[in-house]
Design a protein around this motif. Sequence first.
Motif, PDB file in Angstrom:
ATOM      1  N   VAL A   1      -0.061 -40.039  -2.240  1.00 54.42           N
ATOM      2  CA  VAL A   1      -0.769 -41.060  -1.460  1.00 54.42           C
ATOM      3  C   VAL A   1       0.208 -42.196  -1.168  1.00 54.42           C
ATOM      4  N   SER A   2       0.323 -42.532   0.092  1.00 52.99           N
ATOM      5  CA  SER A   2       1.273 -43.564   0.489  1.00 52.99           C
ATOM      6  C   SER A   2       0.555 -44.671   1.257  1.00 52.99           C
ATOM      7  N   SER A   3       1.168 -45.835   1.214  1.00 53.71           N
ATOM      8  CA  SER A   3       0.571 -46.994   1.904  1.00 53.71           C
ATOM      9  C   SER A   3       1.147 -47.161   3.286  1.00 53.71           C
TER      10      SER A   3
ATOM     11  N   SER B   1      -0.303 -34.741   1.438  1.00 52.58           N
ATOM     12  CA  SER B   1      -0.059 -36.175   1.601  1.00 52.58           C
ATOM     13  C   SER B   1      -1.229 -36.836   2.310  1.00 52.58           C
ATOM     14  N   ALA B   2      -1.488 -38.070   1.919  1.00 48.69           N
ATOM     15  CA  ALA B   2      -2.564 -38.834   2.534  1.00 48.69           C
ATOM     16  C   ALA B   2      -2.192 -40.305   2.510  1.00 48.69           C
ATOM     17  N   GLN B   3      -2.855 -41.050   3.346  1.00 49.21           N
ATOM     18  CA  GLN B   3      -2.676 -42.493   3.378  1.00 49.21           C
ATOM     19  C   GLN B   3      -3.667 -43.145   2.421  1.00 49.21           C
ATOM     20  N   VAL B   4      -3.336 -44.350   2.006  1.00 51.04           N
ATOM     21  CA  VAL B   4      -4.267 -45.125   1.194  1.00 51.04           C
ATOM     22  C   VAL B   4      -5.597 -45.251   1.949  1.00 51.04           C
TER      23      VAL B   4
ATOM     24  N   ASP C   1      -3.191 -42.632  -7.342  1.00 54.78           N
ATOM     25  CA  ASP C   1      -3.717 -41.273  -7.448  1.00 54.78           C
ATOM     26  C   ASP C   1      -2.623 -40.225  -7.250  1.00 54.78           C
ATOM     27  N   THR C   2      -1.448 -40.654  -6.865  1.00 53.53           N
ATOM     28  CA  THR C   2      -0.338 -39.726  -6.681  1.00 53.53           C
ATOM     29  C   THR C   2      -0.017 -39.030  -8.001  1.00 53.53           C
TER      30      THR C   2
ATOM     31  N   LEU D   1      -8.558 -42.896  -1.449  1.00 50.44           N
ATOM     32  CA  LEU D   1      -7.382 -42.636  -2.266  1.00 50.44           C
ATOM     33  C   LEU D   1      -6.507 -43.873  -2.407  1.00 50.44           C
ATOM     34  N   LYS D   2      -5.876 -43.962  -3.574  1.00 53.73           N
ATOM     35  CA  LYS D   2      -4.980 -45.061  -3.890  1.00 53.73           C
ATOM     36  C   LYS D   2      -3.595 -44.504  -4.210  1.00 53.73           C
TER      37      LYS D   2
END
Length: 115
Positions: A113-115, A11-14, A88-89, A84-85
């Motif tokens: 990828v989450s905002s 998992s990653a942030q925008v 891109d998930t 990342l956007k």
Amino acid sequence: QVQLVESGGGSAQVGGSMRLSCTASGTIFGWTLKWYRQAPGKERELVASINQRESITYADAVKGRFTVSRDNAKGMGYLQMNNLKVDDTAIYFCNLYWSSVEEYWGPGTQVTVSS
């Protein structure tokens, strides 16, 4: 028979970054290494490709953000993903391609990828 395993997903942030790795059980010399992704409800799409001469192509959606590379000596492929956007998930798959009748796939790794 070549076995591939992807790693580095999660998992990653925008706006964040993530590096995916693809480990092959045998040599990747001579093969084209490709990264695909499949988002929920969508078809699998080609993200990036690097051949033995290191000629590289990218999908328009990732140009300027993703970088594909390979290390023949280690039997490894990489996908560096920056900025990342949410779009891109997807599940990301590593593919070794020789011809339409000779290619191998990894099981995939989830990137969220989450905002």
